[in-house]
Design an enzyme around this catalytic site. Structure first.
Site, PDB file in Angstrom:
ATOM      1  N   ARG A   1      -7.514   3.210   3.787  1.00  6.84           N
ATOM      2  CA  ARG A   1      -7.356   3.473   2.355  1.00  6.84           C
ATOM      3  C   ARG A   1      -7.574   4.945   2.078  1.00  6.84           C
ATOM      4  O   ARG A   1      -8.456   5.576   2.646  1.00  6.84           O
ATOM      5  CB  ARG A   1      -8.378   2.662   1.545  1.00  6.84           C
ATOM      6  CG  ARG A   1      -8.239   2.860   0.044  1.00  6.84           C
ATOM      7  CD  ARG A   1      -9.457   2.348  -0.698  1.00  6.84           C
ATOM      8  NE  ARG A   1     -10.688   3.025  -0.321  1.00  6.84           N
ATOM      9  CZ  ARG A   1     -11.034   4.244  -0.759  1.00  6.84           C
ATOM     10  NH1 ARG A   1     -10.246   4.917  -1.575  1.00  6.84           N
ATOM     11  NH2 ARG A   1     -12.166   4.800  -0.376  1.00  6.84           N
ATOM     12  N   VAL A   2      -6.722   5.476   1.208  1.00  7.74           N
ATOM     13  CA  VAL A   2      -6.947   6.791   0.620  1.00  7.74           C
ATOM     14  C   VAL A   2      -6.917   6.610  -0.882  1.00  7.74           C
ATOM     15  O   VAL A   2      -6.377   5.636  -1.399  1.00  7.74           O
ATOM     16  CB  VAL A   2      -5.906   7.851   1.075  1.00  7.74           C
ATOM     17  CG1 VAL A   2      -6.087   8.190   2.549  1.00  7.74           C
ATOM     18  CG2 VAL A   2      -4.491   7.402   0.782  1.00  7.74           C
ATOM     19  N   SER A   3      -7.505   7.570  -1.604  1.00  4.36           N
ATOM     20  CA  SER A   3      -7.681   7.407  -3.046  1.00  4.36           C
ATOM     21  C   SER A   3      -6.445   7.716  -3.868  1.00  4.36           C
ATOM     22  O   SER A   3      -6.263   7.174  -4.950  1.00  4.36           O
ATOM     23  CB  SER A   3      -8.831   8.289  -3.535  1.00  4.36           C
ATOM     24  OG  SER A   3     -10.029   7.866  -2.949  1.00  4.36           O
ATOM     25  N   SER A   4      -5.591   8.620  -3.409  1.00  7.55           N
ATOM     26  CA  SER A   4      -4.461   9.002  -4.256  1.00  7.55           C
ATOM     27  C   SER A   4      -3.162   9.047  -3.467  1.00  7.55           C
ATOM     28  O   SER A   4      -3.153   9.165  -2.237  1.00  7.55           O
ATOM     29  CB  SER A   4      -4.724  10.361  -4.912  1.00  7.55           C
ATOM     30  OG  SER A   4      -4.791  11.366  -3.926  1.00  7.55           O
TER      31      SER A   4
ATOM     32  N   GLN B   1      -2.435  11.798  -0.861  1.00  3.46           N
ATOM     33  CA  GLN B   1      -3.177  11.846   0.403  1.00  3.46           C
ATOM     34  C   GLN B   1      -2.441  11.058   1.480  1.00  3.46           C
ATOM     35  O   GLN B   1      -1.661  10.159   1.188  1.00  3.46           O
ATOM     36  CB  GLN B   1      -4.583  11.277   0.215  1.00  3.46           C
ATOM     37  CG  GLN B   1      -5.451  12.117  -0.699  1.00  3.46           C
ATOM     38  CD  GLN B   1      -6.804  11.473  -0.938  1.00  3.46           C
ATOM     39  OE1 GLN B   1      -6.889  10.300  -1.270  1.00  3.46           O
ATOM     40  NE2 GLN B   1      -7.856  12.253  -0.783  1.00  3.46           N
TER      41      GLN B   1
END
Length: 180
Positions: free
Chosen positions: A7-10, A13
């Protein structure tokens, strides 16, 4: 079976580094998403991963903060896994693995530290915003709703939904503009 979760936040990314690490660790199936980690709610790939794993599987992440940002969320996810007979492994943080007592202890300690770091970061951000506001530098987000236009359309007899459609805004924004 080793099942990975990345998982990445945005959207800007990249998941590439995590995906490579999970594949190198031997994950046969990997779930990946670009969503905020502040809560587990709304993270469909995480939900799919938790549904997919079966007894004897291991859910693998590269770092704890990829799975959860709060100790409560982390312990909740790990409990769901444990209840299903699924182990949890974190490859970049001392190879945390919940199939051992030491791994469970380390998981709790690191989860608390991660939550502490997030709290400190929020406090520093809040302090910076407060200083910028006091100096007149930070004004917040520019208004996206033309309050005068909303009121003018209301005076013409239009209802909330009609105003929202005409201005391309949400009904809640119309009512906030009218009450403010």
């Amino acid at each position: 079976m080793l099942v990975g979760y990345a998982r990445v936040s945005s959207v800007g990314q990249s998941l590439e580094v995590q995906l490579e690490a999970l594949n190198a660790a031997g994950c046969e199936k990997v779930f990946a998403e670009k969503r905020s980690g502040t809560t587990t709610a709304g993270r469909s790939e995480l939900a799919d991963a938790l549904s997919f794993v079966r007894e004897g599987d291991v859910l693998v992440v590269t770092r704890l903060d990829r799975l959860a940002r709060s100790a409560n969320d982390l312990h909740s996810v790990v409990k769901k896994l444990t209840d299903k007979g699924v182990a949890f492994q974190c490859i970049q943080q001392s190879s945390i693995e919940t199939s051992t007592s030491t791994g469970k202890l380390l998981l709790g300690v690191l989860a608390s530290i991660a939550e502490f770091e997030a709290d400190i970061r929020r406090e520093r951000q809040r302090e910076g915003i407060d200083r910028a506001k006091a100096a007149g530098i930070y004004k917040g987000r520019k208004p996206s709703v033309d309050v005068a236009a909303v009121r003018a359309l209301r005076e013409q007899g239009l209802g909330g939904s009609e105003i929202a459609n005409q201005l391309g805004i949400g009904r809640a924004s119309v009512y906030r503009a009218l009450s403010g």
